[in-house]
Design a protein around this motif. Structure first.
Motif, PDB file in Angstrom:
ATOM      1  N   ARG B  22       0.520  -1.145   0.351  1.00 51.72           N
ATOM      2  CA  ARG B  22      -0.364  -0.253  -0.198  1.00 51.72           C
ATOM      3  C   ARG B  22       1.426   1.655   0.090  1.00 51.72           C
ATOM      4  NH1 ARG B  22      -3.982  -2.251   4.432  1.00 51.72           N
ATOM      5  NH2 ARG B  22      -5.962  -2.904   3.254  1.00 51.72           N
ATOM      6  N   ALA B  23       1.693   1.321   0.684  1.00 52.90           N
ATOM      7  CA  ALA B  23       2.490   2.143   0.825  1.00 52.90           C
ATOM      8  C   ALA B  23       3.494   2.628  -0.337  1.00 52.90           C
ATOM      9  CB  ALA B  23       3.539   2.566   2.673  1.00 52.90           C
ATOM     10  N   ARG B  24       4.131   1.452  -0.307  1.00 48.64           N
ATOM     11  CA  ARG B  24       5.339   1.834  -2.521  1.00 48.64           C
ATOM     12  C   ARG B  24       3.711   2.324  -3.544  1.00 48.64           C
ATOM     13  NH1 ARG B  24       8.209  -3.815  -3.065  1.00 48.64           N
ATOM     14  NH2 ARG B  24      10.128  -2.011  -3.763  1.00 48.64           N
ATOM     15  N   PRO B  67       9.190   8.899  12.024  1.00 52.34           N
ATOM     16  CA  PRO B  67       8.859   7.442  11.698  1.00 52.34           C
ATOM     17  C   PRO B  67       6.643   7.095  11.521  1.00 52.34           C
ATOM     18  CG  PRO B  67       9.271   7.433  13.552  1.00 52.34           C
ATOM     19  CD  PRO B  67       8.991   9.090  13.445  1.00 52.34           C
ATOM     20  N   ILE B  68       6.186   7.645  10.377  1.00 48.92           N
ATOM     21  CA  ILE B  68       4.613   7.094  10.420  1.00 48.92           C
ATOM     22  C   ILE B  68       4.366   5.351  10.383  1.00 48.92           C
ATOM     23  CG2 ILE B  68       3.074   7.826   9.091  1.00 48.92           C
ATOM     24  CD1 ILE B  68       4.640  10.205   9.513  1.00 48.92           C
ATOM     25  N   CYS B  69       3.600   5.216  10.739  1.00 46.57           N
ATOM     26  CA  CYS B  69       3.214   3.394  10.989  1.00 46.57           C
ATOM     27  C   CYS B  69       1.536   3.502  11.165  1.00 46.57           C
ATOM     28  CB  CYS B  69       3.792   2.767  12.536  1.00 46.57           C
ATOM     29  SG  CYS B  69       5.089   3.946  13.212  1.00 46.57           S
ATOM     30  N   GLU B  70       1.153   2.056  10.195  1.00 44.28           N
ATOM     31  CA  GLU B  70      -0.365   1.493  10.066  1.00 44.28           C
ATOM     32  C   GLU B  70      -0.385   2.465   8.282  1.00 44.28           C
ATOM     33  OE1 GLU B  70      -2.128   0.041  12.382  1.00 44.28           O
ATOM     34  OE2 GLU B  70      -0.609   0.014  13.050  1.00 44.28           O
ATOM     35  N   SER B  71      -0.382   0.975   7.858  1.00 46.10           N
ATOM     36  CA  SER B  71      -0.408   1.241   7.002  1.00 46.10           C
ATOM     37  C   SER B  71      -1.502   2.478   5.970  1.00 46.10           C
ATOM     38  CB  SER B  71      -0.621  -0.299   5.259  1.00 46.10           C
ATOM     39  OG  SER B  71      -1.963  -0.841   5.743  1.00 46.10           O
ATOM     40  N   LEU B  72      -2.750   2.233   6.298  1.00 51.50           N
ATOM     41  CA  LEU B  72      -3.432   3.152   5.831  1.00 51.50           C
ATOM     42  C   LEU B  72      -3.289   4.592   6.343  1.00 51.50           C
ATOM     43  CD1 LEU B  72      -6.876   0.895   5.302  1.00 51.50           C
ATOM     44  CD2 LEU B  72      -5.548   1.785   3.927  1.00 51.50           C
ATOM     45  N   VAL B  73      -3.013   4.886   7.374  1.00 50.11           N
ATOM     46  CA  VAL B  73      -2.152   6.316   8.087  1.00 50.11           C
ATOM     47  C   VAL B  73      -1.043   6.784   7.308  1.00 50.11           C
ATOM     48  CG1 VAL B  73      -1.129   7.230  10.025  1.00 50.11           C
ATOM     49  CG2 VAL B  73      -3.021   5.370  10.152  1.00 50.11           C
ATOM     50  N   ILE B  74      -0.553   5.730   7.017  1.00 44.72           N
ATOM     51  CA  ILE B  74       0.873   6.087   5.903  1.00 44.72           C
ATOM     52  C   ILE B  74       0.309   6.470   4.492  1.00 44.72           C
ATOM     53  CG2 ILE B  74       2.565   5.351   4.507  1.00 44.72           C
ATOM     54  CD1 ILE B  74       3.390   3.016   6.526  1.00 44.72           C
ATOM     55  N   VAL B  75      -0.538   5.733   3.885  1.00 50.93           N
ATOM     56  CA  VAL B  75      -1.503   6.584   2.076  1.00 50.93           C
ATOM     57  C   VAL B  75      -1.828   7.751   2.546  1.00 50.93           C
ATOM     58  CG1 VAL B  75      -3.136   5.889   1.164  1.00 50.93           C
ATOM     59  CG2 VAL B  75      -1.266   4.425   1.496  1.00 50.93           C
ATOM     60  N   ASP B 163      -8.725   1.171  -4.703  1.00 52.38           N
ATOM     61  CA  ASP B 163      -8.206   0.793  -5.011  1.00 52.38           C
ATOM     62  C   ASP B 163      -6.829   0.298  -4.102  1.00 52.38           C
ATOM     63  OD1 ASP B 163      -8.880   3.266  -6.981  1.00 52.38           O
ATOM     64  OD2 ASP B 163      -9.511   0.866  -8.072  1.00 52.38           O
ATOM     65  N   ILE B 164      -6.087   0.874  -3.263  1.00 53.44           N
ATOM     66  CA  ILE B 164      -5.051   0.413  -3.170  1.00 53.44           C
ATOM     67  C   ILE B 164      -5.223  -0.450  -1.852  1.00 53.44           C
ATOM     68  CG2 ILE B 164      -2.930   1.399  -1.541  1.00 53.44           C
ATOM     69  CD1 ILE B 164      -2.882   3.847  -2.685  1.00 53.44           C
ATOM     70  N   ALA B 165      -6.518   0.265  -1.233  1.00 54.34           N
ATOM     71  CA  ALA B 165      -6.357  -1.161   0.251  1.00 54.34           C
ATOM     72  C   ALA B 165      -7.128  -1.996   0.108  1.00 54.34           C
ATOM     73  CB  ALA B 165      -8.218  -0.360   0.459  1.00 54.34           C
ATOM     74  N   LEU B 166      -7.541  -2.595  -1.570  1.00 47.14           N
ATOM     75  CA  LEU B 166      -8.423  -3.730  -1.569  1.00 47.14           C
ATOM     76  C   LEU B 166      -6.789  -4.613  -2.183  1.00 47.14           C
ATOM     77  CD1 LEU B 166     -10.178  -6.396  -1.630  1.00 47.14           C
ATOM     78  CD2 LEU B 166     -11.906  -4.917  -3.676  1.00 47.14           C
ATOM     79  N   GLY B 167      -6.363  -3.955  -3.604  1.00 49.72           N
ATOM     80  CA  GLY B 167      -5.732  -3.794  -4.247  1.00 49.72           C
ATOM     81  C   GLY B 167      -4.424  -4.681  -3.813  1.00 49.72           C
ATOM     82  N   CYS B 168      -3.828  -4.399  -3.255  1.00 53.65           N
ATOM     83  CA  CYS B 168      -2.505  -4.973  -2.598  1.00 53.65           C
ATOM     84  C   CYS B 168      -3.142  -6.050  -2.009  1.00 53.65           C
ATOM     85  CB  CYS B 168      -2.837  -4.288  -0.652  1.00 53.65           C
ATOM     86  SG  CYS B 168      -3.684  -4.362   0.450  1.00 53.65           S
ATOM     87  N   TYR B 169      -3.847  -6.623  -1.939  1.00 55.46           N
ATOM     88  CA  TYR B 169      -4.180  -7.974  -1.436  1.00 55.46           C
ATOM     89  C   TYR B 169      -4.570  -8.696  -3.136  1.00 55.46           C
ATOM     90  CZ  TYR B 169      -5.185  -6.889   3.447  1.00 55.46           C
ATOM     91  OH  TYR B 169      -5.973  -6.112   5.090  1.00 55.46           O
TER      92      TYR B 169
END
Lengths: 225, 233
Positions: B22-24, B67-75, B163-169
């Motif tokens: 997600r972050a990438r 540092p920023i943590c948690e994938s959706l927080v990072i996005v 898209d990112i939230a679901l697509g990563c899976y």
């Protein structure tokens, strides 16, 4: 008319009503019996069937933290989230942490017994140490001089934890161990908006005593998986 | 990737992790150059433990020294900081709320059901687990039709937050399909998501960071043997 469908003691509902009041947004409150869900709730939130639900014109928004962000983006007065991206990320991170860890652990510490209780109490205290660390040097609130998103997200601590401590015979909010959290709680509870919209202690106490008895009865029952 | 206008950007992660992806993807959408620091399976680097002392998990975005943590927080952070790039979150507050709602649903309800397939013991349990995942995908199919409004992605013409939230899976969905010899995303029940999945995986911001199914399947076997657990969190 803006409508908020809620349940009087729900921390998820309260944070939304606090947000609306801080922004000076008028709304109609509809109390839901969550143990006997209305057709209205099932229609508005078919996925989760839960409160709160915010209805704003044609827009129906559910999930309390999502609602808080919607409120902040829709009504620009009294900003709830900080301006700086790293502070916003920080606020979102801690709100998620408190929801996923502190709330679950403290609830379980209250409603369980024996070794399970000890384990969850220990986890709760560890979680609270992290929150305490976050508060150091912050000022009156997590949001600084004004109540913000993270204060609202964590506001449940101020009315649920004292009740859970009592019912569960546990100590969580030790003012010696958690001086910053204790001071924050006093500031939060004294805020005029919060004072006006706060569940009564005796009613909250009775509600959770009943819930705890139900849980313990269920756990003790041989038919429960 | 193209240069960034701001300082040091590092991402602590691992190639199989959907959360890291997600972050990438978000960084790629914004054309931000970053240093990718790969964690090794089974051990956590000092930098990770120092940057995410609360959860000790990847991804961690380190921007400058923050540092920023948690994938959706990072996005969301990436979207906030590199505001001049293509938008990840919708601009309309309601569209934003819908995207956040479904992203939360995906992480809190749907992903645990996907992990449940690997953990299910016996045919009956596996069948029930698969059905649960498909039910969730049908809900997301419906959400896609409403959010996308006839366009290629949940976010419209370009990849967005949901898209990112679901697509990563998608990598892990494909591995699960392969290992269980069935389809989770199929033409009959989720035709729009099938088309969406191909477009998502082929997008410029995704294709270099989406792991190949075979490589991921090999990794899954190693993981299950090592930890006897479902896909990494």
């Amino acid at each position: 008319m803006i409508k908020l469908v809620g349940f009087w003691v729900s921390p998820f509902v309260l944070r939304v009503s606090w947000a609306l009041k801080l922004k000076g947004v008028e709304y109609e409150y509809i109390e839901e019996d969550v143990f006997n869900k209305s057709p209205l709730l099932l229609e508005l939130n078919p996925v989760h069937k839960k409160v709160p639900v915010l209805v704003h014109g044609h827009n129906v928004i559910v999930e309390s933290l999502v609602i808080l962000e919607y409120i902040d983006e829709t009504w620009k007065q009294y900003p709830l989230l900080p301006q700086e991206p790293c502070d916003r990320a920080n606020a979102r991170f801690w709100a998620k942490f408190a929801e996923e860890k502190l709330m679950k652990n403290s609830w379980t510490a209250m409603s369980s017994q024996g070794d399970e209780k000890k384990l969850f109490l220990q986890s709760t205290l560890e979680d609270l140490e992290k929150i305490e660390g976050e508060l150091k040097g912050k000022g009156k609130y997590f949001g600084g001089e004004n109540l913000g998103y993270l204060d609202l997200a964590l506001g449940w601590i101020t009315y649920l934890v004292p009740v859970w401590e009592d019912i569960g015979s546990i100590t969580i909010l030790d003012p010696v161990k958690f001086p910053c959290t204790t001071a924050w709680m006093q500031n939060f509870l004294n805020h005029p908006v919060i004072k006006e919209d706060f569940p009564p202690r005796d009613k909250t106490d009775f509600y959770f005593r009943t819930r705890r008895e139900e849980i313990l009865a269920l756990v003790g029952s041989p038919s429960k998986g | 990737m193209a240069g960034t206008t701001t300082s040091d950007v590092r991402l602590i992660g691992a190639w199989p992790s959907p959360f890291v992806m997600r972050a990438r993807i978000a960084l790629n959408i914004k054309s931000v150059y970053y240093e990718f620091l790969q964690e090794q399976l089974g051990s956590k680097s000092d930098l990770l433990l120092k940057s995410n002392p609360v959860h000790k998990k990847i991804p961690v975005l380190i921007h400058g020294d923050r540092p920023i943590c948690e994938s959706l927080v990072i996005v969301q952070y990436i979207d906030d900081v590199w505001a001049s790039g293509p938008s990840i979150l919708p601009s309309d507050p309601y569209d934003c709320a819908i995207a956040r709602f479904w992203a939360a649903y995906i992480d809190e309800k749907w992903f645990p059901s996907l992990s449940g397939i690997a953990r299910a013991q016996g045919e009956e349990a596996k069948k029930a687990a698969i059905e649960q995942v498909v039910e969730g995908l049908v809900l997301l199919e419906d959400a896609f039709v409403k959010c996308g409004k006839g366009r290629a992605f949940f976010g419209g013409d370009t990849i967005g937050y949901l898209d990112i939230a679901l697509g990563c899976y998608l990598g892990w969905i494909r591995v699960t399909e392969k290992m269980n010899n069935m389809k989770l995303l199929d033409e009959a029940k989720t035709p729009n998501l099938v088309t969406w999945a191909d477009k998502f995986c082929g997008d410029g911001s995704v294709k270099d960071v989406m792991p190949e199914t075979d490589k991921l399947a090999e990794f899954a076997k190693v993981l299950m043997a090592k930890f006897r657990a479902p896909p990494p969190n």
